[in-house]
Design a protein around this motif. Structure first.
Motif, mmCIF file in Angstrom:
data_model
loop_
_atom_site.group_PDB
_atom_site.id
_atom_site.type_symbol
_atom_site.label_atom_id
_atom_site.label_comp_id
_atom_site.label_asym_id
_atom_site.label_seq_id
_atom_site.Cartn_x
_atom_site.Cartn_y
_atom_site.Cartn_z
ATOM 1 N N LEU A 1 23.411 122.667 23.530
ATOM 2 C CA LEU A 1 24.904 122.657 22.858
ATOM 3 C C LEU A 1 25.387 120.938 23.002
ATOM 4 O O LEU A 1 25.500 120.408 22.493
ATOM 5 C CB LEU A 1 26.056 123.767 23.357
ATOM 6 N N GLN A 2 25.154 121.062 24.300
ATOM 7 C CA GLN A 2 26.257 120.092 25.099
ATOM 8 C C GLN A 2 25.164 118.031 25.159
ATOM 9 O O GLN A 2 25.589 117.442 24.430
ATOM 10 C CB GLN A 2 26.226 120.111 26.114
ATOM 11 N N SER A 3 23.913 118.458 24.925
ATOM 12 C CA SER A 3 22.937 117.751 24.918
ATOM 13 C C SER A 3 22.805 117.581 22.974
ATOM 14 O O SER A 3 23.030 115.968 23.226
ATOM 15 C CB SER A 3 21.381 117.940 25.313
ATOM 16 N N HIS A 4 22.713 118.090 22.286
ATOM 17 C CA HIS A 4 22.453 118.298 21.129
ATOM 18 C C HIS A 4 23.886 116.943 20.679
ATOM 19 O O HIS A 4 23.672 116.398 19.644
ATOM 20 C CB HIS A 4 22.092 119.342 20.243
ATOM 21 N N LEU A 5 25.247 117.793 21.001
ATOM 22 C CA LEU A 5 26.405 117.859 20.174
ATOM 23 C C LEU A 5 26.379 115.832 20.892
ATOM 24 O O LEU A 5 26.865 114.882 19.983
ATOM 25 C CB LEU A 5 27.561 118.121 20.663
ATOM 26 N N GLN A 6 26.164 115.794 22.327
ATOM 27 C CA GLN A 6 25.869 114.268 22.279
ATOM 28 C C GLN A 6 25.341 113.368 21.837
ATOM 29 O O GLN A 6 25.287 112.643 21.289
ATOM 30 C CB GLN A 6 25.749 114.392 23.928
ATOM 31 N N LEU A 7 23.875 113.710 21.504
ATOM 32 C CA LEU A 7 23.456 112.909 20.524
ATOM 33 C C LEU A 7 23.617 112.898 19.366
ATOM 34 O O LEU A 7 23.781 112.035 18.629
ATOM 35 C CB LEU A 7 21.300 113.913 21.063
ATOM 36 N N SER A 8 24.141 114.088 18.682
ATOM 37 C CA SER A 8 24.646 113.657 17.483
ATOM 38 C C SER A 8 25.699 113.030 16.729
ATOM 39 O O SER A 8 25.656 112.730 16.199
ATOM 40 C CB SER A 8 24.930 115.606 17.156
ATOM 41 N N LEU A 9 26.429 113.159 18.000
ATOM 42 C CA LEU A 9 27.886 112.135 17.785
ATOM 43 C C LEU A 9 27.916 111.179 18.679
ATOM 44 O O LEU A 9 28.712 110.164 18.958
ATOM 45 C CB LEU A 9 28.973 113.363 18.898
ATOM 46 N N ALA A 10 26.689 111.066 18.994
ATOM 47 C CA ALA A 10 26.698 109.695 19.905
ATOM 48 C C ALA A 10 28.004 108.987 20.762
ATOM 49 O O ALA A 10 28.363 108.301 20.887
ATOM 50 C CB ALA A 10 26.289 108.317 19.258
ATOM 51 N N THR A 11 28.172 110.464 21.781
ATOM 52 C CA THR A 11 28.862 110.284 22.937
ATOM 53 C C THR A 11 28.597 109.922 24.454
ATOM 54 O O THR A 11 26.879 110.624 24.548
ATOM 55 C CB THR A 11 30.317 111.071 22.712
ATOM 56 N N THR A 12 29.250 109.513 24.895
ATOM 57 C CA THR A 12 28.422 109.876 26.775
ATOM 58 C C THR A 12 28.419 111.490 26.991
ATOM 59 O O THR A 12 27.563 111.395 27.189
ATOM 60 C CB THR A 12 29.214 109.104 27.519
ATOM 61 N N THR A 13 29.228 112.373 26.594
ATOM 62 C CA THR A 13 29.001 113.406 27.040
ATOM 63 C C THR A 13 29.948 114.469 26.541
ATOM 64 O O THR A 13 31.377 113.839 26.343
ATOM 65 C CB THR A 13 29.216 113.865 28.679
ATOM 66 N N VAL A 14 29.965 115.962 26.280
ATOM 67 C CA VAL A 14 31.096 116.388 25.497
ATOM 68 C C VAL A 14 30.294 117.905 26.351
ATOM 69 O O VAL A 14 30.005 119.287 26.014
ATOM 70 C CB VAL A 14 30.054 117.385 24.050
ATOM 71 N N PRO A 15 31.593 117.884 27.168
ATOM 72 C CA PRO A 15 31.352 119.191 27.985
ATOM 73 C C PRO A 15 32.354 120.396 27.348
ATOM 74 O O PRO A 15 33.385 120.247 26.765
ATOM 75 C CB PRO A 15 32.516 118.872 29.405
#
Length: 307
Positions: free
Chosen positions: A97-111
């Protein structure tokens, strides 16, 4: 195939998601028409990773209850629910989830903090007792069909995967052009325009033709999911329309899965010619949860295998 029991195994659970980063509020992102498709895609891909199939678990509704994003899940097979529970228990779902959110939202990290409930039961407290978790989920029968919004997002995601590059000027790190996903207009015919580039996992790739090396890697790694990939491709390829895929399975049954997969993709290549592009194959793989194979074909894996 499951034994012929008259009633299928069906259960329901709620997945609670909260970002531990103060600058990222998942409910606010989901409520944004611009970011909603990006968040939905991340959820869909992570759930597919957890069960090994895009159809392993259904999302019925996504609730925004600040600070939580709450996803109501429906399981239709006990084995899929077991896979999901193991992925959740081992932390693989959270990482995905963290990885896919990071890619989809183009952010550094989504803890993320995650929590799983079935009715009044907090499943996080009993994860080691898998059978008890299954019982709790099985007791909670789904009380709804998928929301219309979920259906629209699902259709939009399928359309996007089949036509990754219809928005040619879309920046690889921008989700803004996905905001039209809730009201998609997927092409009906088989004459797909051949685009020069396409987007996968937030990155832009050249939309080249499928090479012999791609062909062999696909046949070697897709295993018994070749039929599902074929059915995704058949939506835009007349040569794979029913009963072609079942006929291939029968014709090459003795040769095994490799040859069945090889012949299916060969039929696609022969039928579509220059339009048999890597973008269409990647979209079909992604639609069926075969993200790792898609990454391998695009060279995103470090080349551990040379065969």
């Amino acid at each position: 195939k499951m034994a012929g029991s008259s009633t299928p195994w069906i259960g329901s659970a709620y997945l609670f998601l909260q970002s531990t980063c103060k600058t990222i509020a998942l409910p606010a992102l989901y409520e944004s028409s611009q970011n909603k498709p990006c968040v939905f895609k991340a959820l869909k891909l992570a759930l597919a990773d957890s069960t090994g199939s895009v159809n392993g678990v259904d999302m019925l509704k996504v609730h925004c209850s600040h600070p939580h994003l709450i996803v109501q899940l429906k399981f239709c097979k006990q084995e899929n629910c077991r896979r999901f529970l193991r992925s959740y228990r081992e932390g693989a779902l959270q990482k995905s989830l963290q990885s896919h959110l990071q890619l989809s939202l183009a952010t550094t990290t989504v803890p993320l903090q995650v929590e799983l409930k079935a009715g009044s039961e907090h499943l996080d407290k009993m994860l080691k007792d898998e059978d008890h978790c299954l019982e709790c989920i099985y007791r909670e029968k789904p009380d709804r069909l998928p929301d219309e919004e979920i259906r629209e997002l699902e259709e939009g995601l399928k359309s996007l995967m089949l036509h990754q590059s219809t928005n040619n000027n879309m920046d690889g790190k921008d989700c803004s052009s996905l905001k039209s996903l809730p009201r998609p207009h997927p092409p009906q015919g088989s004459s797909l325009p051949t685009q020069l580039t396409f987007i996968f996992q937030g990155q832009q790739f050249d939309n080249r033709t499928i090479t012999p090396d791609d062909h062999q890697k696909f046949a070697k790694s897709v295993s018994k999911k070749w039929k599902q990939v074929g059915r995704s491709l058949q939506k835009s390829c007349r040569a794979l329309r029913d009963p072609a895929i079942d006929n291939l399975a029968l014709e090459y049954d003795r040769e095994g899965l490799y040859e069945q997969a090889y012949q299916m993709l060969l039929r696609f290549l022969q039928s579509e010619g220059k339009r048999a592009t890597i973008a269409r194959l990647i979209a079909a793989l992604e639609e069926n949860g075969l993200v790792s194979l898609a990454e391998e074909l695009l060279g995103l894996h470090s080349s551990e295998e040379c065969s």
